[in-house]
Design an enzyme around this catalytic site. Structure first.
Site, PDB file in Angstrom:
ATOM      1  N   SER A 237       1.561  -1.181  -0.012  1.00 29.75           N
ATOM      2  CA  SER A 237      -0.100  -0.186   0.310  1.00 29.75           C
ATOM      3  C   SER A 237       1.152   1.443  -0.039  1.00 29.75           C
ATOM      4  O   SER A 237       2.035   1.750   0.387  1.00 29.75           O
ATOM      5  CB  SER A 237      -0.479  -0.419   1.028  1.00 29.75           C
ATOM      6  OG  SER A 237      -0.049   0.383   2.463  1.00 29.75           O
ATOM      7  N   LYS A 238       0.617   2.491  -0.154  1.00 29.33           N
ATOM      8  CA  LYS A 238       1.200   3.485  -0.331  1.00 29.33           C
ATOM      9  C   LYS A 238       1.950   3.669   0.913  1.00 29.33           C
ATOM     10  O   LYS A 238       2.726   4.628   0.711  1.00 29.33           O
ATOM     11  CB  LYS A 238      -0.365   5.274   0.012  1.00 29.33           C
ATOM     12  CG  LYS A 238      -1.200   4.463  -1.364  1.00 29.33           C
ATOM     13  CD  LYS A 238      -1.916   6.244  -1.756  1.00 29.33           C
ATOM     14  CE  LYS A 238      -2.224   5.927  -3.054  1.00 29.33           C
ATOM     15  NZ  LYS A 238      -3.423   6.949  -3.001  1.00 29.33           N
ATOM     16  N   ARG A 239       1.402   2.985   2.401  1.00 30.48           N
ATOM     17  CA  ARG A 239       2.407   2.994   3.427  1.00 30.48           C
ATOM     18  C   ARG A 239       3.526   2.616   3.312  1.00 30.48           C
ATOM     19  O   ARG A 239       4.998   3.131   3.945  1.00 30.48           O
ATOM     20  CB  ARG A 239       2.125   2.754   4.855  1.00 30.48           C
ATOM     21  CG  ARG A 239       1.646   1.199   5.048  1.00 30.48           C
ATOM     22  CD  ARG A 239       1.190   1.057   6.496  1.00 30.48           C
ATOM     23  NE  ARG A 239       0.660  -0.476   6.020  1.00 30.48           N
ATOM     24  CZ  ARG A 239      -0.101  -1.767   5.493  1.00 30.48           C
ATOM     25  NH1 ARG A 239      -1.263  -0.311   5.086  1.00 30.48           N
ATOM     26  NH2 ARG A 239      -0.051  -2.235   5.955  1.00 30.48           N
ATOM     27  N   GLY A 241       4.966   3.379   0.304  1.00 28.05           N
ATOM     28  CA  GLY A 241       5.566   4.071  -0.612  1.00 28.05           C
ATOM     29  C   GLY A 241       4.762   4.049  -2.035  1.00 28.05           C
ATOM     30  O   GLY A 241       3.982   3.874  -1.892  1.00 28.05           O
TER      31      GLY A 241
END
Length: 466
Positions: A237-239, A241
């Site tokens: 996920s975006k966490r 990167g």
């Protein structure tokens, strides 16, 4: 069998890493077997599908070099085909009307969860015989008894009991077809031989095989790819990167670096890490795709990108660097010989094009801003002879290249009895403002005579006016 694979993204967001890997494996398999790679945009979700997302997906595919042979086809333009297939299912007794409202279905699912039961449709309209006039209804698929068994070429034999599959809606009350139905019709009518997708679709595959059977279609070969996880072993996920392909382009990654990395994310060929496109096509096989989830490593991707930057020619990198320089305010320059020379001085250390552009800034500034500590240490009165000698010799130097520049430094070191470090660092600070730069001879050549003389003059003036 003639191999025909497909990539079928939904245009509800950007092309993400997981989708890009699916597209790559589908593309590689088609190329390996001299088949066709079909691109289909699954835009039946009208509320969430956008033209912007479609464009982002197409741009991402183009940037990665995953050229499709047919398409893009849009589900939103195939309603006539779906309508005809729905009629076949109705006439075959495979569909029934469901008059349950969204609110009723939601309430029943919640009640089932509370009781610890599967939140599936309870089938209450299955045997309903009345047809209330003017009441909207959906068409549900009548799941037969038994089980679905299929062989996945990655995961092996998979069996799912039909009791686990609810009577799914194939046509909503607003007469729009649903995902599982459209996918079956599209893959069958487009003669897709191999359906390659993430293993989160395994439950959908069982549902779709039931629809294939009801419509009398030949069932394709399935390959379900393992998930991609972050370093903490949770779903990427975006966490962790950037997850968007275009985001990596914006960060200054080269497309083949990302392609190479994605190919190794779940697939292997011995211990080999670096692959050309031709090698990937030649060597790719689902026999070497693992069943375990792949772990995404930004550090390894950076390492690969740095490798490909080093291996790329200066003439290839120069035009790619332009937009990153423009972001930093360096405009009205061309991918000419000077920029190629500048690239040659930077690519050994750069991990991304963005980083390279930042490192190149000093080549384009009208004046240089000195870092405080290097200025005090190296721009001193005792260095004036170094600067004045170099200025005089470089002004008349022809040709202005690394070899002749190095000869002047050699003569200077002999004249003043100095080692290169005692000469190079003060000159580096005078020219770039800091102590870190590419090789001093290469830096001087790339800056050009006019800029070098101007900055030496500025350093001399600074020292003399203290």
């Amino acid at each position: 069998m003639s191999v025909r694979t497909r990539f079928a993204p939904s245009p509800t967001g950007y092309l993400h890493i997981g989708g890009a890997r699916t597209a790559l494996f589908s593309w590689l398999y088609a190329r390996k077997h001299n088949g066709k790679f079909v691109l289909r945009i699954e835009d039946t979700d009208a509320e969430r599908s956008t033209d912007e997302s479609t464009r982002a997906i197409l741009d991402g595919m183009e940037w990665l070099g995953l050229k499709h042979d047919e398409g893009p086809f849009y589900q939103s333009k195939r309603s006539g085909i779906y309508k005809a297939e729905i009629e076949k299912l109705i006439s075959g007794g495979h569909l029934y009307r469901c008059y349950c409202t969204t609110e009723e279905l939601t309430a029943r699912r919640e009640a089932a969860r509370i009781k610890g039961l599967p939140p599936k449709y309870d089938g209450r309209c299955r045997t309903r015989t009345d047809a209330p006039e003017g009441v909207p209804y959906a068409l549900r698929f009548r799941v037969p008894e038994g089980s679905v068994i299929f062989k996945d070429i990655i995961k092996g034999s998979i069996k799912i009991q039909n009791l686990e599959i609810e009577d799914m809606i194939l046509l909503r009350s607003d007469e729009t077809p649903t995902y599982n139905f459209c996918v079956v019709v599209d893959d069958a009518t487009m003669n897709i031989s191999h359906v390659i997708r993430g293993d989160d679709h395994i439950s959908n595959t069982a549902k779709q095989i039931l629809i294939y059977n009801a419509l009398g279609y030949e069932i394709p070969v399935f390959a379900h790819l393992p998930m991609i996880l972050g370093a903490d072993k949770t779903r990427l996920s975006k966490r962790h990167g950037a997850t968007s392909v275009i985001a990596y382009k914006a960060q200054g990654f080269l497309p083949h670096a990302l392609v190479n990395y994605l190919a190794r994310l779940g697939w292997s060929h011995g211990d080999q890490e670096i692959f050309s496109i031709d090698e990937l096509i030649e060597l790719f096989s689902f026999d070497n795709v693992g069943v375990a989830a792949g772990v995404f490593s930004p550090e390894k991707l950076l390492w690969l990108n740095a490798h490909y930057i080093k291996e790329s020619t200066d003439s290839t990198l120069a035009p790619l660097l332009l937009p990153f320089l423009a972001e930093l305010g360096v405009k009205d320059i061309k991918a000419d010989h000077r920029l190629e020379v500048i690239v040659s001085t930077l690519k050994e250390r750069a991990k991304t094009l963005k980083e390279m552009a930042q490192s190149a800034l000093f080549y384009f500034l009208s004046s240089v801003e000195y870092e405080e500590k290097p200025e005090k240490k190296f721009l001193t009165e005792e260095k004036l002879p170094v600067f004045t000698y170099l200025k005089a010799e470089l002004e008349k130097l022809e040709p202005f290249n690394v070899e002749s520049i190095e000869a002047i430094f050699t003569a200077l070191m002999e004249k003043l009895d100095l080692k290169l470090g005692k000469v190079a660092q003060p000159v580096r600070v005078a020219l770039t403002g800091g102590t870190v730069s590419p090789g001093i001879f290469e830096t001087i050549e790339a800056m050009g005579k006019e800029m070098v003389i101007s900055r030496l003059n500025a350093a001399i003036t600074l020292i003399e006016n203290r």
